[in-house]
Design a protein around this motif. Structure first.
Motif, PDB file in Angstrom:
ATOM      1  N   THR A  61     -11.293  13.750  -9.820  1.00 36.77           N
ATOM      2  CA  THR A  61     -12.441  14.053  -8.955  1.00 36.77           C
ATOM      3  C   THR A  61     -13.729  13.753  -9.710  1.00 36.77           C
ATOM      4  O   THR A  61     -13.745  13.641 -10.946  1.00 36.77           O
ATOM      5  N   THR A  63     -16.071  15.804 -10.196  1.00 42.55           N
ATOM      6  CA  THR A  63     -16.323  16.961 -11.058  1.00 42.55           C
ATOM      7  C   THR A  63     -15.532  16.872 -12.350  1.00 42.55           C
ATOM      8  O   THR A  63     -16.081  17.064 -13.443  1.00 42.55           O
ATOM      9  N   ARG A  73     -21.694  16.013 -11.614  1.00 34.70           N
ATOM     10  CA  ARG A  73     -20.951  15.352 -10.537  1.00 34.70           C
ATOM     11  C   ARG A  73     -21.836  14.308  -9.849  1.00 34.70           C
ATOM     12  O   ARG A  73     -21.393  13.222  -9.501  1.00 34.70           O
ATOM     13  N   SER A  98     -13.940  17.228  -1.639  1.00 37.89           N
ATOM     14  CA  SER A  98     -13.801  16.644  -2.968  1.00 37.89           C
ATOM     15  C   SER A  98     -13.731  15.125  -2.838  1.00 37.89           C
ATOM     16  O   SER A  98     -13.276  14.597  -1.828  1.00 37.89           O
ATOM     17  N   PHE A 100     -12.456  11.665  -4.886  1.00 39.44           N
ATOM     18  CA  PHE A 100     -11.617  11.145  -5.949  1.00 39.44           C
ATOM     19  C   PHE A 100     -12.033   9.713  -6.267  1.00 39.44           C
ATOM     20  O   PHE A 100     -12.490   8.982  -5.389  1.00 39.44           O
TER      21      PHE A 100
END
Length: 159
Positions: A61, A63, A73, A98, A100
């Protein structure tokens, strides 16, 4: 010029710490400038994003990759969007908003194209080091990472 400055700061532990701290930033700037002359398709920060994405455990991800890179991020997303435009990555939406990052075949093509330059650059960078010194520097950098983590935790306490 740096040689003289480092000699000036080689007088006691406090000054050595200050010299090491400031030289980390200077070395980062110099390596980024030199690296971007070696590779012209992507920036060094974009290259770092690709390297960290490849090294990142699942889930990849924004993050998690940002945590590896030591940035937000949002910074990862900005770099990834630029890489996506050039076909190096795909951004995929996941659960709970989220995002990816998936590497594409373009990364392998680029790695094959630029690999010899990267290897040569690393060899130049560490030409004055023995294998034992490289191992020792690796250990010392691990300790420096632990120190940065303590500083980050201290900064959180101040918030």
């Amino acid at each position: 010029m740096w040689k003289e400055l480092l000699q000036k700061y080689d007088c006691d532990t406090t000054h050595r710490k200050q010299a090491i701290f400031s030289s980390i930033f200077v070395l980062q700037n110099r390596m980024q400038t030199a690296g971007e002359k070696l590779q012209t398709e992507i920036s060094m920060k974009q290259w770092l994003l690709l390297a960290m994405t490849e090294s990142c455990q699942e889930p990849r991800t924004l993050t998690n990759i940002g945590n590896l890179m030591g940035c937000s991020r949002q910074n990862v997303k900005k770099l990834a969007k630029s890489l996506e435009k050039n076909g190096f990555v795909r951004l995929v939406l996941g659960e709970n908003n989220s995002v990816f990052i998936e590497l594409t075949e373009e990364v392998e093509r680029y790695a094959n194209k630029i690999g010899e330059r990267h290897t040569k650059a690393l060899n130049f960078l560490f030409a004055d080091f023995s294998e034992d010194e490289i191992k020792q520097l690796f250990i010392l950098y691990s300790k420096l990472h632990a120190g940065v983590e303590r500083v980050e935790n201290y900064a959180k306490e101040l918030d």
